[in-house]
Design an enzyme around this catalytic site. Sequence first.
Site, PDB file in Angstrom:
ATOM      1  N   CYS A  65      51.948  31.861  54.584  1.00 25.73           N
ATOM      2  CA  CYS A  65      51.407  33.021  55.281  1.00 25.73           C
ATOM      3  C   CYS A  65      51.897  34.285  54.575  1.00 25.73           C
ATOM      4  O   CYS A  65      53.079  34.417  54.263  1.00 25.73           O
ATOM      5  CB  CYS A  65      51.782  33.117  56.743  1.00 25.73           C
ATOM      6  SG  CYS A  65      51.093  31.805  57.757  1.00 25.73           S
ATOM      7  N   TRP A  69      48.306  30.299  56.518  1.00 28.59           N
ATOM      8  CA  TRP A  69      48.355  28.870  56.221  1.00 28.59           C
ATOM      9  C   TRP A  69      48.599  28.201  57.562  1.00 28.59           C
ATOM     10  O   TRP A  69      49.665  28.357  58.157  1.00 28.59           O
ATOM     11  CB  TRP A  69      49.487  28.563  55.243  1.00 28.59           C
ATOM     12  CG  TRP A  69      49.498  27.129  54.810  1.00 28.59           C
ATOM     13  CD1 TRP A  69      48.715  26.560  53.842  1.00 28.59           C
ATOM     14  CD2 TRP A  69      50.311  26.074  55.334  1.00 28.59           C
ATOM     15  NE1 TRP A  69      48.992  25.219  53.731  1.00 28.59           N
ATOM     16  CE2 TRP A  69      49.974  24.881  54.622  1.00 28.59           C
ATOM     17  CE3 TRP A  69      51.298  25.995  56.306  1.00 28.59           C
ATOM     18  CZ2 TRP A  69      50.576  23.652  54.880  1.00 28.59           C
ATOM     19  CZ3 TRP A  69      51.898  24.759  56.556  1.00 28.59           C
ATOM     20  CH2 TRP A  69      51.537  23.611  55.848  1.00 28.59           C
ATOM     21  N   ASN A  85      54.711  35.152  60.181  1.00 31.42           N
ATOM     22  CA  ASN A  85      54.895  34.058  59.238  1.00 31.42           C
ATOM     23  C   ASN A  85      56.069  33.243  59.750  1.00 31.42           C
ATOM     24  O   ASN A  85      57.158  33.774  59.945  1.00 31.42           O
ATOM     25  CB  ASN A  85      55.208  34.613  57.838  1.00 31.42           C
ATOM     26  CG  ASN A  85      55.651  33.528  56.877  1.00 31.42           C
ATOM     27  OD1 ASN A  85      55.301  32.366  57.035  1.00 31.42           O
ATOM     28  ND2 ASN A  85      56.417  33.915  55.877  1.00 31.42           N
ATOM     29  N   GLY A  86      55.845  31.955  59.981  1.00 26.37           N
ATOM     30  CA  GLY A  86      56.926  31.097  60.472  1.00 26.37           C
ATOM     31  C   GLY A  86      56.446  30.224  61.602  1.00 26.37           C
ATOM     32  O   GLY A  86      55.234  30.018  61.767  1.00 26.37           O
ATOM     33  N   GLU A 112      55.835  14.099  37.955  1.00 26.40           N
ATOM     34  CA  GLU A 112      55.335  15.470  37.969  1.00 26.40           C
ATOM     35  C   GLU A 112      53.874  15.513  37.505  1.00 26.40           C
ATOM     36  O   GLU A 112      53.056  16.241  38.068  1.00 26.40           O
ATOM     37  CB  GLU A 112      56.229  16.357  37.083  1.00 26.40           C
ATOM     38  CG  GLU A 112      55.779  17.794  36.910  1.00 26.40           C
ATOM     39  CD  GLU A 112      55.651  18.571  38.216  1.00 26.40           C
ATOM     40  OE1 GLU A 112      56.099  18.106  39.272  1.00 26.40           O
ATOM     41  OE2 GLU A 112      55.066  19.671  38.160  1.00 26.40           O
ATOM     42  N   LYS A 155      50.895  16.993  39.796  1.00 26.54           N
ATOM     43  CA  LYS A 155      50.050  18.102  39.342  1.00 26.54           C
ATOM     44  C   LYS A 155      48.578  17.716  39.446  1.00 26.54           C
ATOM     45  O   LYS A 155      47.750  18.477  39.919  1.00 26.54           O
ATOM     46  CB  LYS A 155      50.416  18.424  37.887  1.00 26.54           C
ATOM     47  CG  LYS A 155      50.480  19.820  37.461  1.00 26.54           C
ATOM     48  CD  LYS A 155      51.625  20.679  37.886  1.00 26.54           C
ATOM     49  CE  LYS A 155      52.083  20.627  39.296  1.00 26.54           C
ATOM     50  NZ  LYS A 155      53.306  21.304  39.566  1.00 26.54           N
ATOM     51  N   HIS A 165      55.227  -5.776  39.080  1.00 29.01           N
ATOM     52  CA  HIS A 165      55.811  -6.317  40.308  1.00 29.01           C
ATOM     53  C   HIS A 165      54.939  -6.012  41.528  1.00 29.01           C
ATOM     54  O   HIS A 165      55.444  -6.028  42.652  1.00 29.01           O
ATOM     55  CB  HIS A 165      57.237  -5.784  40.486  1.00 29.01           C
ATOM     56  CG  HIS A 165      58.146  -6.231  39.391  1.00 29.01           C
ATOM     57  ND1 HIS A 165      58.609  -7.518  39.278  1.00 29.01           N
ATOM     58  CD2 HIS A 165      58.625  -5.577  38.304  1.00 29.01           C
ATOM     59  CE1 HIS A 165      59.358  -7.638  38.200  1.00 29.01           C
ATOM     60  NE2 HIS A 165      59.383  -6.467  37.580  1.00 29.01           N
ATOM     61  N   LYS A 197      51.709  28.457  48.489  1.00 27.78           N
ATOM     62  CA  LYS A 197      52.929  28.634  47.705  1.00 27.78           C
ATOM     63  C   LYS A 197      54.060  28.972  48.673  1.00 27.78           C
ATOM     64  O   LYS A 197      53.819  29.620  49.690  1.00 27.78           O
ATOM     65  CB  LYS A 197      52.684  29.816  46.757  1.00 27.78           C
ATOM     66  CG  LYS A 197      53.672  29.932  45.636  1.00 27.78           C
ATOM     67  CD  LYS A 197      53.180  29.215  44.427  1.00 27.78           C
ATOM     68  CE  LYS A 197      54.121  29.354  43.267  1.00 27.78           C
ATOM     69  NZ  LYS A 197      53.930  28.237  42.333  1.00 27.78           N
TER      70      LYS A 197
HETATM   71  C1  F6R Z   1      53.889  21.789  43.224  1.00 30.94           C
HETATM   72  C2  F6R Z   1      54.705  22.821  43.824  1.00 30.94           C
HETATM   73  C3  F6R Z   1      55.618  22.448  44.924  1.00 30.94           C
HETATM   74  C4  F6R Z   1      56.929  23.263  44.857  1.00 30.94           C
HETATM   75  C5  F6R Z   1      57.780  22.993  46.103  1.00 30.94           C
HETATM   76  C6  F6R Z   1      59.116  23.700  46.038  1.00 30.94           C
HETATM   77  O1  F6R Z   1      53.133  22.279  42.165  1.00 30.94           O
HETATM   78  O2  F6R Z   1      54.621  23.971  43.476  1.00 30.94           O
HETATM   79  O3  F6R Z   1      55.877  21.085  44.939  1.00 30.94           O
HETATM   80  O4  F6R Z   1      57.614  22.907  43.709  1.00 30.94           O
HETATM   81  O5  F6R Z   1      57.081  23.416  47.225  1.00 30.94           O
HETATM   82  O6  F6R Z   1      58.949  25.080  45.941  1.00 30.94           O
HETATM   83  P1  F6R Z   1      60.135  26.031  45.490  1.00 30.94           P
HETATM   84  O7  F6R Z   1      60.423  25.711  44.067  1.00 30.94           O
HETATM   85  O8  F6R Z   1      59.619  27.408  45.688  1.00 30.94           O
HETATM   86  O9  F6R Z   1      61.303  25.694  46.364  1.00 30.94           O
END
Ligand code: F6R
Length: 605
Positions: A2, A75, A99-100, A478, A482, A501, A600
């Site tokens: 958010c 979000w 936000n929260g 990873e 991605k 396995h 994010k």
């Molecule tokens: C994936 C991604 C997430 C963050 C995770 C931790 O591409 O971006 O998996 O890595 O949410 O976020 P931070 O690094 O901000 O603690």
Amino acid sequence: MCGIIGFTGNIEAKKLLIDGLARLEYRGYDSAGIALQYKDQPFQIVKKAGKVETLRQFCEDLDSSSTCGIGHTRWATHGGVTDENAHPHLVGRVALIHNGIIENYHELIEKFNLEHMVKSETDTEVAAAVINHFYKGDPYYAIRQAMKHMIGSFAFCIMFQDVPDKIFAIRNVSPMVAAHFADGSIIASDLTAIIQYSQTYFIVPEYHIVTLTKDDIKVETLDGQMAKPESLTVSWNIEAAQKGGYEHYMMKEIMEQPEVIRGTVMPRIQDGLPSLLSDGVDDEILKDIHEIRVIACGTAMHAGMIFKSMVEPMMRIPVTVSIASEYRYDSPIIDAHTLVIAVSQSGETIDTLEALRLSKSYGAKTLSVVNVKGSTIARESDYVVYTHAGPEIAVASTKAYTVQIATLYVIGCRIGLVKGCISEEAARKFIGDLLDVIPAIQQVLDNREEIQNASICLLEAQDAFFIGRGIDYTLSLEGALKLKEISYIHAEAYAAGELKHGTIALITPGIPVIAIATQRKVFNKTISNIKEVSSRGAYVLLITEADLRVPEEICQQQLTIPEVDDLFSVFPAAVVLQLIAYYTSYGRGLDVDMPRNLAKSVTVE
Ligand code: F6R
């Protein structure tokens, strides 16, 4: 998670708020809304499910004379993605964005008989109703009383119908920064919305009431004591948070990797050796470490796993990597000889933060590897080693990952040196090898067209596998993350030797398998594992180093990375995987930067 913004001043609020929301959109993009104040009129609230651009269109005809308002990009947590659940929420004389999560919102409804006041499914509207319940003309009284009853994490911006040109804000855990500049006062979830107006700002302290007027910003404790938060200066500019000519932030951020790794590592090299002195971490602190715990989430946790794959064999120091959200409930066995390293791009991830707090309560030393200056995790750790990746806007983390690994490598090397696990000569070579990854990554970036062509095999795929051994397996995790997060292809990472396995049952003709084989000591074994899938009809895309000899007919396609030492192949290979994910998402016509359901900076548990 958010994005929130508030502004009061001498210039048009509508445009400023919507532009700010567009910059904050990476924090959540289910819906967006604004509330504006007009002289002697009720608040004007426009809120819509969908992206900020949809909101902008709906606001086109709105009177532009307002100079005070709040805005939100959501979000969804409590309640679906609807216009009604979008913020701001208006209850009585209170308009509020949040936000929260208010954890006890059900109890609050009962306690204050608010059923008839709340129309949406959100906890936020309940928060607005509680503040409105206590509002009898004094905003400070209402906020203070409400704070006594709310449990959870929150950042609120609040306007009162009969208090013109003022915005009130308060937070617990969820971040907020604020700045006063020539045209007024601004507050937001993060700097991306502020930087255009001011290079100096302050972090809103928890449980302080902030009052924004056009002339200044006042900060006071809940019992009315004035406070003066430290003024900070931003170390990047507005261009760093823009696309810089690229179609997507993700591509721009992938391309920035050589530069940001250099910018992070170079200041920490002295006379060819790693040094953390400028970060305030002196050798005495590192000397009596018996074990290391890494706590992190998602991509940051994957960076921690690479660190383990480097430190344990090379330095012989035990490293445990924990998913922060699990660690909190695991009763970890740690003590004053444990170094807990919290890794986080945003520095605000709530699970990582809470895991850090738990570690401190057990008496462990804490060090964080964080990208955002002044973020909560950075502030609450005993020591912080900042990554200098600049703002990462694309939801899928790319440059933050490689820069975290580079930083962790520097830290690991220093610890090894201080504890006598490696010689000075070995440490010098290690640092030299680390710097060599910069041109190696650049070479991969220069060959990105080849990677784009190779990714065509994934465009129609429903499933994909990533396999590798050792560091290559860790990197596979990873690569799979991605791919799934931005292309929506179901992707699994498997240790190449483990496939037989059970999981090999899922290998059917044509299924894409991305095989990573860069580790010399297990190369032949990995090749045997690749044969096991290719003989069952898998479509193998092999990633290996230029000098490694690959048997014929083992793969349909091969991508080579420049020759580097085994511990460092993760850097160029990670960039190949990032580009595969990018081109697959792009080729499938998806929203690369803002994939569905994600946001994010995860500030809810
Ligand atoms: C994936 C991604 C997430 C963050 C995770 C931790 O591409 O971006 O998996 O890595 O949410 O976020 P931070 O690094 O901000 O603690």
